[in-house]
Scaffold this motif. Structure first.
Motif, PDB file in Angstrom:
ATOM      1  N   GLN B  93       0.823  -1.220   0.000  1.00  0.00           N
ATOM      2  CA  GLN B  93       0.000   0.000   0.000  1.00  0.00           C
ATOM      3  C   GLN B  93       0.849   1.258   0.000  1.00  0.00           C
ATOM      4  OE1 GLN B  93      -3.557   0.583   2.124  1.00  0.00           O
ATOM      5  NE2 GLN B  93      -3.859  -1.578   2.526  1.00  0.00           N
ATOM      6  N   ALA B  96       2.305   1.782  -3.361  1.00  0.00           N
ATOM      7  CA  ALA B  96       1.311   2.050  -4.412  1.00  0.00           C
ATOM      8  C   ALA B  96       1.190   3.541  -4.739  1.00  0.00           C
ATOM      9  CB  ALA B  96      -0.037   1.499  -3.992  1.00  0.00           C
ATOM     10  N   TYR B  97       1.448   4.413  -3.749  1.00  0.00           N
ATOM     11  CA  TYR B  97       1.343   5.852  -4.016  1.00  0.00           C
ATOM     12  C   TYR B  97       2.422   6.335  -4.988  1.00  0.00           C
ATOM     13  CZ  TYR B  97      -1.842   6.321  -0.036  1.00  0.00           C
ATOM     14  OH  TYR B  97      -2.907   6.221   0.804  1.00  0.00           O
ATOM     15  N   ASP B 117     -14.712   9.823 -14.959  1.00  0.00           N
ATOM     16  CA  ASP B 117     -15.216   9.330 -13.675  1.00  0.00           C
ATOM     17  C   ASP B 117     -14.169   8.468 -12.971  1.00  0.00           C
ATOM     18  OD1 ASP B 117     -17.669  10.561 -13.684  1.00  0.00           O
ATOM     19  OD2 ASP B 117     -18.667   8.935 -14.758  1.00  0.00           O
ATOM     20  N   THR B 118     -13.511   7.612 -13.747  1.00  0.00           N
ATOM     21  CA  THR B 118     -12.444   6.792 -13.160  1.00  0.00           C
ATOM     22  C   THR B 118     -11.284   7.685 -12.710  1.00  0.00           C
ATOM     23  OG1 THR B 118     -13.033   4.995 -14.669  1.00  0.00           O
ATOM     24  CG2 THR B 118     -10.951   4.804 -13.520  1.00  0.00           C
ATOM     25  N   LEU B 121     -12.146   9.243  -9.493  1.00  0.00           N
ATOM     26  CA  LEU B 121     -12.065   8.240  -8.426  1.00  0.00           C
ATOM     27  C   LEU B 121     -10.604   8.029  -8.009  1.00  0.00           C
ATOM     28  CD1 LEU B 121     -13.325   5.920  -6.693  1.00  0.00           C
ATOM     29  CD2 LEU B 121     -12.815   4.421  -8.612  1.00  0.00           C
ATOM     30  N   PHE B 122      -9.728   7.897  -9.011  1.00  0.00           N
ATOM     31  CA  PHE B 122      -8.319   7.675  -8.687  1.00  0.00           C
ATOM     32  C   PHE B 122      -7.722   8.862  -7.935  1.00  0.00           C
ATOM     33  CE2 PHE B 122      -7.296   4.306 -12.154  1.00  0.00           C
ATOM     34  CZ  PHE B 122      -8.199   3.464 -11.543  1.00  0.00           C
ATOM     35  N   LYS B 124      -9.135  10.495  -5.744  1.00  0.00           N
ATOM     36  CA  LYS B 124      -9.502  10.271  -4.339  1.00  0.00           C
ATOM     37  C   LYS B 124      -8.689   9.120  -3.756  1.00  0.00           C
ATOM     38  CE  LYS B 124     -12.974  13.193  -3.595  1.00  0.00           C
ATOM     39  NZ  LYS B 124     -13.495  13.488  -4.888  1.00  0.00           N
ATOM     40  N   ILE B 125      -8.571   8.048  -4.528  1.00  0.00           N
ATOM     41  CA  ILE B 125      -7.875   6.865  -4.027  1.00  0.00           C
ATOM     42  C   ILE B 125      -6.403   7.176  -3.751  1.00  0.00           C
ATOM     43  CG2 ILE B 125      -6.995   4.599  -4.731  1.00  0.00           C
ATOM     44  CD1 ILE B 125      -9.705   3.984  -5.882  1.00  0.00           C
ATOM     45  N   TYR B 126      -5.785   7.959  -4.646  1.00  0.00           N
ATOM     46  CA  TYR B 126      -4.379   8.306  -4.450  1.00  0.00           C
ATOM     47  C   TYR B 126      -4.219   9.572  -3.611  1.00  0.00           C
ATOM     48  CZ  TYR B 126      -2.964   4.672  -7.694  1.00  0.00           C
ATOM     49  OH  TYR B 126      -2.744   3.451  -8.290  1.00  0.00           O
ATOM     50  N   GLU B 127      -5.341  10.064  -3.069  1.00  0.00           N
ATOM     51  CA  GLU B 127      -5.351  11.229  -2.181  1.00  0.00           C
ATOM     52  C   GLU B 127      -4.629  12.422  -2.798  1.00  0.00           C
ATOM     53  OE1 GLU B 127      -3.889   9.879   1.648  1.00  0.00           O
ATOM     54  OE2 GLU B 127      -4.909   7.970   1.333  1.00  0.00           O
ATOM     55  N   SER B 170      -3.161   5.607 -15.200  1.00  0.00           N
ATOM     56  CA  SER B 170      -2.049   5.108 -14.384  1.00  0.00           C
ATOM     57  C   SER B 170      -1.019   6.182 -14.067  1.00  0.00           C
ATOM     58  CB  SER B 170      -1.337   3.968 -15.106  1.00  0.00           C
ATOM     59  OG  SER B 170      -2.202   2.882 -15.248  1.00  0.00           O
TER      60      SER B 170
END
Lengths: 270, 340
Positions: B93, B96-97, B117-118, B121-122, B124-127, B170
């Motif tokens: 984890q 992953a950043y 949209d993806t 979302l990313f 947010k996921i990758y802050e 990516s």
């Protein structure tokens, strides 16, 4: 505190995108609602015939109308729950697991948010369609009051979380077995019978009712449906407590097993 | 610090050996026989920060397995690996950043939704900080020319359009290392070039380290300085791309056009005739046995030459010749390469 907010935002974003995605096809969403109306239409006639054949107005304390509203709820949950195990299995087969597993989030929590997002729209649609059928053919629920709404909502969410844990345990087998459709079939049949989807557990012979109630599967379907048709706060609290208890147990097993399963992982596609 | 450090990495899979037919399937259930597949055996390599490495090999050579270990998806059976100082399978984890990966044949975008949209979302996921995200998004939109695509549902995009969006997804979080597993597979020339240009730009402006596998020699030639060739889970060759060319480019081809018709057969010692027409001929020869100047000299003396072109064989051919050589021969070569 800020960390918790960022994390919440992260998992909420996952739920939201999936909620969005599951409404991408309005036609498909509508078709799914037709499914539940057909099922309930059949069930209404089936149970009416069963009650009139037995000559009783209530069986184990449930009138025919209670039974039908009970089935509205169990059918709604079973048709709205998310097939998490199938999704893990697909991810393993098409290799997209390579992406989903290496992002900065907890894989299990990610999928839980994903599943809840997926289920919420379906829950509303299915409940509305199913309730309409029973409302028109039989009339409104007899014992449900507004006070019970929060209990019911929490109980349905917890039911989905508990189901997610079971699905997750099956899904993790996909890391090793690749295809888990057989296991999923067994689990669904367990829900049909021991979970109380087809018949309220109260109708079972004593030993089977006792067994079903001792096992956690009834908390996915029977529990929330019972809160809906009985409307007793004390019974509702017991169900919520049992749901939380079993979620804690199953989630712990799920997280521990995940850590083991990840080591066995082999991803298709060279 | 090395961006990637691998030492004595091994990964073996145990699979049940299945014989054909129903009888074979039954036997596999009751008395399974196992086959140990060593996908990676003893790979050691270091990658400096800011390097672009081509990691190539035939299908099933162990390239993807190595990438999956380095991105933390697979646990190795033995050996050590560090990516940006972290052990991938232990600190997945955290790592992953800072890393990004593209698996050319696997989808990550939400199929029913537009790519944006993806992307959101990313973020947010990758802050990602909102401003950094916007900047990075705008850069990628320009670089890949996907401005009009990102609001179209993914299922309506062509393969090339989708791949550009997949790669952009990516890269949003500005990874320090990108692992690209056949990013240009199945794409047309323009899309391939856009992807190469963007990767090079990221490398030049951000110092991004790139770990690339590809079957496309063009990707390797236009992007990479260093190449590692693996096969059967072992490193066969590790050196600069230019050295690879120098060492293996022992063949040349010459195309000639003559002013007059040539009569009869064309013959020259040590030279193979690939193609012949009335006014022209295409020749191929080994430069160590027959120097280029000698061939040209002879051609000029014998005929009146209008045009002449000297060509290197395509990169693909060089790579193929390395893959095809038996293992012992290749071992000797990499030993002598190291001695150089």
């Amino acid at each position: 505190m800020k960390r918790i907010r960022t994390l919440l935002q992260k998992y909420c974003a996952v739920a939201v995108i999936n909620l969005h995605s599951s409404t991408a096809y309005t036609g498909e969403v509508a078709m799914r609602s037709i499914m539940i109306t057909v099922i309930l239409y059949v069930l209404v006639h089936l149970w009416k015939a069963a009650y009139s054949a037995s000559g009783a107005t209530a069986i184990s304390g449930l009138t025919v109308r209670d039974t039908l509203w009970y089935l509205v709820l169990t059918e709604t949950i079973i048709l709205s729950k998310s097939a998490f195990s199938t999704r893990i299995s697909e991810e393993v087969r098409d290799g997209s697991l390579a992406y989903t597993i290496m992002r900065p989030y907890n894989y299990i929590l990610y999928h839980m948010s994903y599943s809840l997002g997926d289920s919420l729209v379906k829950l509303l649609m299915n409940f509305a369609a199913g309730a309409l059928v029973v409302l028109l053919l039989e009339g409104p629920p007899q014992h449900f009051t507004i006070v019970m709404i929060p209990f019911l909502l929490i109980s349905v969410i917890l039911a989905l979380v508990l189901d997610f844990c079971f699905e997750g345990l099956i899904g993790l087998c996909a890391f090793i077995l690749e295809d888990v459709s057989s296991l999923q079939l067994i689990y669904n049949k367990i829900l049909f019978i021991l979970g109380g989807m087809l018949i309220p557990l109260d109708f079972f012979p004593g030993w089977l009712a006792a067994l079903s109630k001792a096992l956690p599967f009834n908390l996915v379907l029977y529990g929330p449906a019972r809160i809906f048709v009985r409307g007793e706060i004390s019974a509702a609290l017991t169900i919520l407590f049992l749901q939380c208890l079993w979620i804690t147990v199953m989630a712990t097993i799920l997280f521990l097993l995940y850590r083991k399963a990840v080591k066995y992982l082999s991803i298709n596609g060279g | 610090m090395h961006a990637v450090e691998i030492s004595f990495l091994t990964k073996s899979f145990r699979t049940v050996l299945r014989e054909p037919g129903l009888k074979g399937s039954l036997r596999a259930v009751f008395s399974p026989r196992y086959l140990n597949v060593e996908a990676v055996k003893d790979i050691s390599l270091n990658l400096e920060e800011g390097e672009i490495l081509a990691f190539i090999g035939p299908n099933g050579a162990g390239k993807s397995t190595t990438i999956k270990i380095l991105t933390g998806i697979l646990f190795p059976s033995g050996g050590e690996a560090k990516v940006l100082g972290l052990t991938p399978w232990k600190d997945r984890q955290k790592l992953a950043y800072h890393i990004g990966s593209v698996f050319g044949q696997k989808p990550q975008l939400w199929y029913h939704l537009p790519p944006i949209d993806t992307f959101n979302l990313f973020s947010k996921i990758y802050e990602l900080d909102i401003n950094a995200y916007r900047k990075s998004l705008n850069f990628l939109i320009d670089a890949f020319d996907i401005g009009s695509l990102i609001t179209t549902p993914v299922r309506k995009l062509s393969l090339g359009q989708r791949m550009k969006c997949e790669i952009a997804a990516s890269l949003l979080h500005k990874p320090r290392i990108i692992f690209l597993d056949e990013p240009t597979i199945g794409l047309d020339v323009v899309a391939k070039q856009q992807i190469r240009d963007t990767i090079r730009h990221l490398h030049d402006s951000e110092g991004t380290t790139v770990f690339l596998t590809s079957h496309d020699a063009g990707d390797i030639e236009s992007l990479c300085k260093r190449v590692i060739i693996i096969n059967h889970g072992q490193v066969l060759y590790d050196n600069r791309v230019s050295a690879l060319k120098r060492r293996y480019l022992t063949k040349k081809a010459i195309s000639v056009r003559f002013a007059e018709k040539i009569e009869g057969q064309f013959f020259m010692e040590g030279v193979e005739v690939l193609k012949m027409s009335e006014y022209g001929v295409k020749l191929q020869f080994q430069t160590d046995a027959t120097p280029v100047e000698k061939v040209i000299e002879q051609l000029m003396q014998a005929h009146s030459v209008v045009d002449i072109t000297v060509q290197d064989p395509p990169m693909e051919e060089i790579i193929r010749s390395i893959y095809e050589k038996p293992p012992e021969e290749r071992k000797d070569e990499s030993a002598s390469e190291e001695a150089e």
